[in-house]
Design an enzyme around this catalytic site. Structure first.
Site, PDB file in Angstrom:
ATOM      1  CE  LYS A 181      50.070 103.030  87.059  1.00  0.00           C
ATOM      2  NZ  LYS A 181      49.468 104.043  87.968  1.00  0.00           N
ATOM      3  CD  GLU A 238      48.555  99.126  86.150  1.00  0.00           C
ATOM      4  OE1 GLU A 238      49.184 100.175  86.394  1.00  0.00           O
ATOM      5  OE2 GLU A 238      47.412  99.113  85.669  1.00  0.00           O
ATOM      6  CG  ASP A 296      45.298  97.992  88.124  1.00  0.00           C
ATOM      7  OD1 ASP A 296      45.179  98.779  89.083  1.00  0.00           O
ATOM      8  OD2 ASP A 296      44.661  98.108  87.062  1.00  0.00           O
TER       9      ASP A 296
END
Lengths: 280, 280, 280, 280, 280, 280
Positions: free
Chosen positions: E165, E195, E216
């Site tokens: 992430k 991400e 995202d």
């Protein structure tokens, strides 16, 4: 012979360790309704131990699994023999398989090796003892498997026996003060076993009132001399680097017990497979 | 690298297993006020693993124990090398000794054997993987020790990877339906590995969309053929009765991974002693 | 002397039992910021036991509480003596008060009564032993308090000593078969104690190889005869309906140990109060 | 009446405390196959309490044990009466015996003493209340036994009732501020009980809005005056050094409740034996 | 589908949380012998989920309760429909009622909302995924309810999937080094999802070898561009502030998965009542 | 304000649920030595609740994390405000992030909604109460968050308050017998609250001696009439389908308390992000 609360707790922990949030393969591949049978098959000669732990692993996951065949612990098994046969939901069988085998293979491995040691000393007065060198958390199973293989258990843990080892003697300032302090603090209903490294220490331990002695890493000659010196007054245990190659020589010195750490600290897993058949 | 809550829980369980209602020998022999030092000494060559578990075992029992020396995990150790030196109350050191050593000796045994396998395949593309054939309850430590020895971890448990094995295939009615069902039920962010036993099954698995294959108990020749057939499209794992004697031959077939159950199911404990010196 | 993991677990359970979702009175009446001191005061003569459990109860709830005074276990206390003085947040002190006192009052009650029994037999060879008639869950504390009072502990539980009682003898078909079976199954490093009810049974137990005997509910005359018969060959324990009124007479028969169930099954709580002073 | 999860957890803890790694005597003396019956017999007059805990102790160890007779809790028992009769494997019965009796004897002891207090105040308006002076961990059983004996339970713990005691008043700076703060922070669906030590404090508590008062260690004369002053407006509890000798005098002052710490902090164990008969 | 040890542990914890030392109202109002029936009735349209957890909550408290009717999970329910009918002791039913409903209402709320999201994207290739934004302790139930509603589960936790992430990328110094490090440390049998926040990052992730990407908080236009750029080479997940109002627009960009945190972090409880009838 | 043992246990369970055998992404992407800072940032207006649970989640995973900034619970937060700033090992921060946020977002969501209800009734005598409709296992946190938002807690669970609801009345055969039985069995130091559905039942409850009444799903007109009828003699709680839209109208009837299930059963998570900066 092992308290059931211990066995159940160990199995539950092991199942949770392996299943955690779920068996994703079984959930992905099966519908959950398939049923069938499975056979645990020995792939080498062995002494069977842990069949009840194996059985309860499946039953704690799924109480509807049925065992239609189950050999008993302690039996000498030939390669290709069927150890157990079970039937029920395949999803349950597949999810429990590895956990159940992990217990059974370790326990049978321990029992198999213990019996080899027992065979090696047969005809002598020596009995094989285990130690506290077990896998953390599994001591009750490890020690049970030793019994199945024909060995005797030494103390289970630190709480159920007084065994004064070399480090205790160092800390206490000698064999004599160690035994004397122990005698004052414990009731006479307990025995005091003391580790000794040579004939001088054997003499000191006896003089100080030891109820049993452990001969640590002594040569066969020294052990024989210790046996003569002690003359049956207290039980004698031999300990330290015992192998299948040297255990008979040790036994022939006349000691009462030989403790073998490798029985539980260096286990060779017994080779066992589970074969599934789907119901047609 | 191992979540601390796991390590602490394992150590606490192991200490409670061994101490229970109390260490009667230490209570009987010492006053509780003696202090001194202790050294953990290797009695054979080994790869060290688990030194932090060893250290924390003493500290969870007695936070006042001090470590004045501590080698790091992964280091190649020569016989007679001092692995760690600690000091504090001798009663605490003696009570924790066996539990701490039981962890350290098993973990170092695993790392030592893993490094031998890694050495045996050096220069090939193959990496050594572990399996789920671990001791119930200790999987996180067993798998950590494999990493210390240079191996890679396969999935940790049933919940973190899809691996369709022979029993799943039997239950699902074949490789193709097994893979198809799995593909429908899981997200495409997960890989599907499939166990195959011959070239025909390799072809079927690839055709059905397997993301990785495990060659189970195939001959080196068959493995080489599978490697050529797959041509790098998916990762290949070899599995089944791998030993130090045959691992290089398997690696030379060109497989990506070789999984070795014995790394964790048949551990030879590393030989380590703790020697205590009383403070004068 | 009591393993810390046991003490901490007991205190945590007790605090959770009493606090549960929260101390509503303290939360309602205090702001949480008030601080002050508290004194634990004896309201009768007693032998102090459990002061560390008392102290740790406060500290496990609030590590910032300070103890500025603390008498030691085993001390003979006069009424009105201050046993401990602590300071810190009053909310913490008030919340832990009852739990801490419940431990301290029971343990001091046990130690006080044990010392009375010890005093009653002073000058004889007899030592006072406890039994397994403890409150479920608190055995380690109950037995520790007996030691503080000057008594010796008999076995802790079923796992750390062989004691063949009347019901075992009934089940095994007699004293002799019971002892013989035990001798075959256990290692010679353990002692076997046997309960007997008359001189005939004493003879049978000795002949069968008992390592210790427990005289159950025998008259002083019969006990004296048993002592003569045994002649120091094995330790002798007297048991059954022992009271402060009859314990000296029993001791004068020459037995080695007298076990007293009432020490732990019928405890009179020691009278202790906690008095709080707010900081001005 | 006691939540089953509590009872089972307590029994399991108690069995594990006593059995631990195994009942070595039973394992050594019996084959494990012997069966027979056992009778729990009262050896003094008593009120029975805890028979279900007693029963479940055996059943949690061995679900195959059968109870063929079982008196009910609350019954007045005469010496020599048979309280329960059970049959099954003798090994299970012998292993569970002490744990089962430890529960039953404490609980029956509490119920017996509670009934003595109830009898002493019969004919007055006073009801007997227990306190939080229970053995850590066993509060649910202790308070249940009080109910069996005819007493009422005061609050269970710190979380289920507001009781402002002298130490709270000290910490809060007086009765009035303590009650006022409590009133602001809690809902009006809760009552506020306040401990008072003299007539002046009774007046202050009423004026500040107390919903109930506890008269702490007041003389009978002062209690009578408090009863007149309060005139039925709020319930009145008497507390402090209540004994069987003075409880009637206290009751006759007209208080509603009398709380007796000794019911649970100074229990005299009821005398009960288990007698085993082997099956022939 | 949820491992039973998890479900049982959750139910036991929830019952203990609510019952604690006992249900004082039921104990005060009922004799304990009343029996009757109860019906769980929907008071709004919903998708049913958790009926087995509901059922087992009653059964773990009282195994004698009988369910005479029980709709299955996943069914679309109309308001006023009877979801389940049970009978047995009313005391048990009343004590378990709130705990059982708390599970059922949350789980049905999750399933109901998931199905609304699934309906909103029907006809597109997008599937609805959940997240780790679940209530602490209940993840297995929350994720099960998502599956019942027709959604797919993303990884269960931190241990069963690699998802890099934005904070990992920051910590690692960029997308490329993050993916490269991961590739070295993990086996190729695992996928790596990354991400990304814009088209440039999509390109970097693909170039560095990402096996899946999570877009995202990108605009629909940017998502469409990303879908074209990726061209089916790796699975695409859309994430960030997804609502019922915008989910279709996102789905129409051609992404494979849309993850919706609100499914589990902002649940609207399904409206369900339990109506009791006493037996006459 | 929440007992620390509860908070720690909840956090540990939540961390174990999310971390299990290890955070594979963090282990794969970071070296473990990176350090940096992180900020928790509000992405909407809210009332902050749970900041200490958030903080302790990081600290229980890694005691070396430092918080350099931390707003206090109960504060009204504006969007973009920084709630907390912490620094330490990035691996620890990333592993704990989701668990810490899951607690904080739920608790702040509850506090935010509670304050909206409090604002809606401001100027009336009504106070907002919560219910037992909480998420299983998290009741202590849910109820704490209600207090932070300005609400009052109703009873915590079944053990700390007598609330006779419609199903109890059905089971007991009417309001009057239910209250009468309760009065006999419980001490007068407890209040009895009764649920009523109309004016007739209000009259019956008062006549039978209820100490408080709960008006269930009554119209505002009926509630006003009940308030007049009761005339301040006992506290009045309104309950059933209370929303932000109708709560003021209910409050204006003059009731003392309004209980709102949605506060905890249908929580909207507060929007909070954690932003990491690596140390350069």
């Amino acid at each position: 012979m092992i308290p059931e609360h211990m066995v159940h707790r160990l199995i539950r922990c092991a199942l949770e360790e392996d299943i955690g949030a779920g068996d994703v393969t079984t959930a992905a591949v099966l519908t959950g309704q398939e049923s069938g049978t499975a056979r645990a098959v020995a792939k080498a000669d062995m002494v069977l131990a842990g069949i009840d732990v194996f059985r309860q692993t499946f039953l704690l996951l799924d109480p509807d699994i049925k065992f239609t065949h189950c050999l008993e612990d302690g039996r000498a098994i030939k390669s290709r023999e069927i150890l157990a046969e079970l039937s029920g939901k395949l999803a349950s069988i597949l999810t429990a398989e590895r956990t159940a085998l992990n217990f059974l293979q370790r326990m049978s491995g321990i029992a198999t090796m213990t019996r080899q040691y027992m065979a090696a000393v047969s005809g002598t007065r020596a009995r094989i003892l285990d130690t506290r060198k077990t896998v953390p958390g599994l001591r009750s199973l490890d020690k049970y498997a030793v019994r199945v293989g024909g060995g005797l258990n030494h103390r289970f843990a630190l709480y159920d026996g007084v065994l004064i080892k070399d480090n205790h003697i160092t800390a206490a300032g000698g064999i004599t003060p160690a035994i004397q302090r122990a005698r004052q603090k414990i009731s006479r209903t307990l025995k005091i076993e003391v580790e000794v490294r040579n004939i001088g220490e054997v003499r000191e331990a006896l003089a100080a009132g030891a109820d049993a002695v452990m001969l640590d890493n002594m040569s066969p000659e020294a052990m024989s001399e210790a046996v003569r010196l002690i003359g049956g007054k207290v039980p004698i245990e031999a300990s330290g680097n015992v192998t299948l190659a040297n255990v008979r020589q040790i036994a022939e010195t006349g000691v009462d017990y030989i403790s073998v750490g490798a029985l539980t600290h260096s286990v060779t897993s017994a080779d066992i497979s589970l074969l599934v058949s789907a119901r047609t």
